[in-house]
Design a protein around this motif. Structure first.
Motif, PDB file in Angstrom:
ATOM      1  N   GLU A 145      42.723  32.320  18.771  1.00 29.43           N
ATOM      2  CA  GLU A 145      42.533  33.040  20.028  1.00 29.43           C
ATOM      3  C   GLU A 145      41.369  34.020  19.964  1.00 29.43           C
ATOM      4  OE1 GLU A 145      43.029  34.226  23.921  1.00 29.43           O
ATOM      5  OE2 GLU A 145      43.886  32.517  22.852  1.00 29.43           O
ATOM      6  N   GLN A 147      51.933  44.682  13.228  1.00 29.28           N
ATOM      7  CA  GLN A 147      50.536  44.736  13.625  1.00 29.28           C
ATOM      8  C   GLN A 147      49.694  45.138  12.421  1.00 29.28           C
ATOM      9  OE1 GLN A 147      49.900  47.151  17.119  1.00 29.28           O
ATOM     10  NE2 GLN A 147      51.797  46.437  18.085  1.00 29.28           N
ATOM     11  N   HIS A 162      39.454  42.643  12.821  1.00 36.81           N
ATOM     12  CA  HIS A 162      40.243  42.268  13.983  1.00 36.81           C
ATOM     13  C   HIS A 162      41.653  42.820  13.849  1.00 36.81           C
ATOM     14  CE1 HIS A 162      37.980  39.244  16.423  1.00 36.81           C
ATOM     15  NE2 HIS A 162      37.234  39.208  15.335  1.00 36.81           N
ATOM     16  N   SER A 163      42.258  43.135  14.979  1.00 35.29           N
ATOM     17  CA  SER A 163      43.683  43.408  14.983  1.00 35.29           C
ATOM     18  C   SER A 163      44.419  42.072  15.012  1.00 35.29           C
ATOM     19  CB  SER A 163      44.065  44.259  16.199  1.00 35.29           C
ATOM     20  OG  SER A 163      43.709  43.604  17.400  1.00 35.29           O
ATOM     21  N   ALA A 164      45.607  42.044  14.441  1.00 41.14           N
ATOM     22  CA  ALA A 164      46.365  40.804  14.349  1.00 41.14           C
ATOM     23  C   ALA A 164      47.857  41.107  14.361  1.00 41.14           C
ATOM     24  CB  ALA A 164      46.000  40.028  13.082  1.00 41.14           C
ATOM     25  N   GLU A 189      48.213  35.848  14.044  1.00 44.99           N
ATOM     26  CA  GLU A 189      47.473  35.574  15.261  1.00 44.99           C
ATOM     27  C   GLU A 189      46.501  36.713  15.517  1.00 44.99           C
ATOM     28  OE1 GLU A 189      46.156  33.097  18.007  1.00 44.99           O
ATOM     29  OE2 GLU A 189      47.969  32.608  16.856  1.00 44.99           O
ATOM     30  N   GLN A 235      44.032  38.982  17.497  1.00 43.19           N
ATOM     31  CA  GLN A 235      44.067  39.424  18.884  1.00 43.19           C
ATOM     32  C   GLN A 235      42.660  39.456  19.452  1.00 43.19           C
ATOM     33  OE1 GLN A 235      47.442  40.147  20.200  1.00 43.19           O
ATOM     34  NE2 GLN A 235      47.501  38.905  18.337  1.00 43.19           N
ATOM     35  N   ARG A 236      42.519  38.917  20.624  1.00 42.95           N
ATOM     36  CA  ARG A 236      41.209  38.878  21.266  1.00 42.95           C
ATOM     37  C   ARG A 236      40.770  40.289  21.631  1.00 42.95           C
ATOM     38  NH1 ARG A 236      38.013  35.258  23.650  1.00 42.95           N
ATOM     39  NH2 ARG A 236      39.564  33.600  23.395  1.00 42.95           N
ATOM     40  N   ASP A 237      39.529  40.606  21.311  1.00 43.11           N
ATOM     41  CA  ASP A 237      38.963  41.905  21.648  1.00 43.11           C
ATOM     42  C   ASP A 237      38.339  41.800  23.035  1.00 43.11           C
ATOM     43  OD1 ASP A 237      37.832  44.353  21.817  1.00 43.11           O
ATOM     44  OD2 ASP A 237      36.415  44.112  20.150  1.00 43.11           O
TER      45      ASP A 237
END
Length: 403
Positions: A291, A332, A372-374, A397, A399-401
């Motif tokens: 994603e 997270q 990235h956060s995930a 997964e 996370q979309r920025d």
């Protein structure tokens, strides 16, 4: 599902993404086998192929490390200074890499094979020996291009012989072991190799393979361990099992879970990340979804920093007579990665998405890094008496920025 414990046969493809059997799906398979809920069969040839894949991973990483050393040496040469003996350092590092590769090839591969066999033995898995089928039968089957043999692709659209010798040994290991099965048994085959084992629908085992079985158990093919577990397992949570909230209220368990997740995240450093855009036959590396994934290649995790205050412990989905329950846990996290990107991608639309390590890694690629956060998902095995916790990574997964 029949009352008897189903037989689960695992092909080599299920090992590629988890050679150490340490992620959630393999851990659950081993646990199900150890508690007698399934019979786990692994053909001997599969173990040989897993060891060969381990060796290829060693050689692949050595090649990547060698390329990195050579590039660093080139960077050093661009600076004219007697204070930078880059050639001597590069030669020393390369020699160390070569020595380590030889060590891994000669010793670690054997150690891996022994460790793999021990892990399976500890769970009570059955290793199926090389089958006794005569070579003349294999030759006849190959010439007839009967599954698992199939025409070997060749340039110009022609074919050149057949592929499938090792697959045939794997299958006939199962056929010989399956003589003990009856019509009341279930035989589950886990393989992503649909070309050699499946019919034209690419989903079910080819009829030619089913005809080899002397008994007629209920046969089902699954592409992955996860798919098999989702459909096959009859989850049995005891009525008095605590909820996720009740477990979380236990201070000792809560602390143990936080420690276990932190330790698991620390182990991710240096791991390769599964390429969601890869056209390779079988995927390897940590599954982090697609994603929010930029088009990077040879991606490696630099660090994973979980936000332990975001841990969410779900209600247990399985339990055992030993006093253990299994529950899903999410957390997270911030995931730092580096890898390579085509210059056209970087300068086209991703220069604001990733950061630049080296803008001229070679003629076509740049070396980049990103954070990235995930959302990371684990399986947690909880001992209800001692509050001890073990976690196994399931998936992540990115996370979309949207910023």
């Amino acid at each position: 599902m029949p009352g008897k414990s189903p037989v689960v046969v695992v092909d080599t493809t299920a090992f590629y993404s988890d050679l150490q059997l340490e992620f959630a799906d393999w851990q659950r398979i081993l646990r199900e086998c150890a508690h007698g809920r399934i019979q786990l069969w692994i053909p001997e040839v599969v173990l040989h192929e897993a060891a060969r894949h381990y060796l290829r991973e060693v050689q692949s990483h050595h090649a990547k490390a060698t390329a990195a050393v050579q590039h660093l040496n080139q960077l050093g040469r661009r600076i004219s200074s007697n204070a930078l003996p880059t050639s001597d350092v590069a030669t020393f590092v390369q020699a160390a890499l070569d020595n380590y590769k030889r060590y891994l090839e000669t010793r670690a591969v054997d150690a891996y094979d022994q460790q793999l066999r021990q892990s399976l033995a500890n769970a009570g898995a059955r290793i199926l020996p090389i089958p006794q089928i005569p070579h003349v039968e294999l030759v006849a089957r190959s010439l007839a291009e009967r599954k698992p043999f199939r025409p070997k692709p060749h340039d110009g659209g022609k074919t050149s012989g057949t592929d499938g010798y090792r697959d045939a040994l794997i299958w006939f290991s199962v056929v010989e072991a399956a003589t003990s099965l009856t019509n009341d048994d279930a035989l589950c085959v886990v393989t992503a190799n649909h070309k050699d084992f499946c019919g034209q629908d690419h989903r079910t085992l080819d009829q030619a393979l089913l005809d080899d079985l002397t008994a007629t158990p209920m046969v089902k093919r699954y592409e992955t361990l996860k798919a098999m577990l989702e459909v096959l397992s009859e989850l049995e949570v005891t009525p008095d099992a605590p909820t996720g909230m009740e477990l979380w209220r236990r201070p000792a368990l809560r602390e143990n879970l936080r420690d276990a997740i932190q330790a698991a995240c620390n182990q991710f450093t240096g791991e390769e990340v599964e390429d969601p855009y890869s056209v390779e036959k079988y995927s390897t590396g940590l599954p982090l979804g697609s994603e929010g994934f930029p088009p990077m290649e040879s991606v490696t995790v630099q660090a994973v920093e979980p936000d332990l205050d975001t841990i969410a412990l779900q209600d247990p989905y399985d339990s055992y007579e030993s006093g253990e329950v299994i529950a899903r846990v999410t957390v997270q996290a911030s995931v730092s990665m580096d890898g390579f990107m085509f210059k056209s991608d970087y300068y086209g639309e991703y220069s604001d998405v990733v950061n630049l390590h080296d803008g001229d890694w070679n003629d076509s690629m740049v070396w980049v890094y990103t954070e990235h956060s995930a959302i990371l998902t684990f399986d947690a095995t909880v001992n209800l008496e001692s509050n001890e916790v073990e976690v196994a990574f399931d998936s992540g997964e990115l996370q979309r920025d949207d910023g």
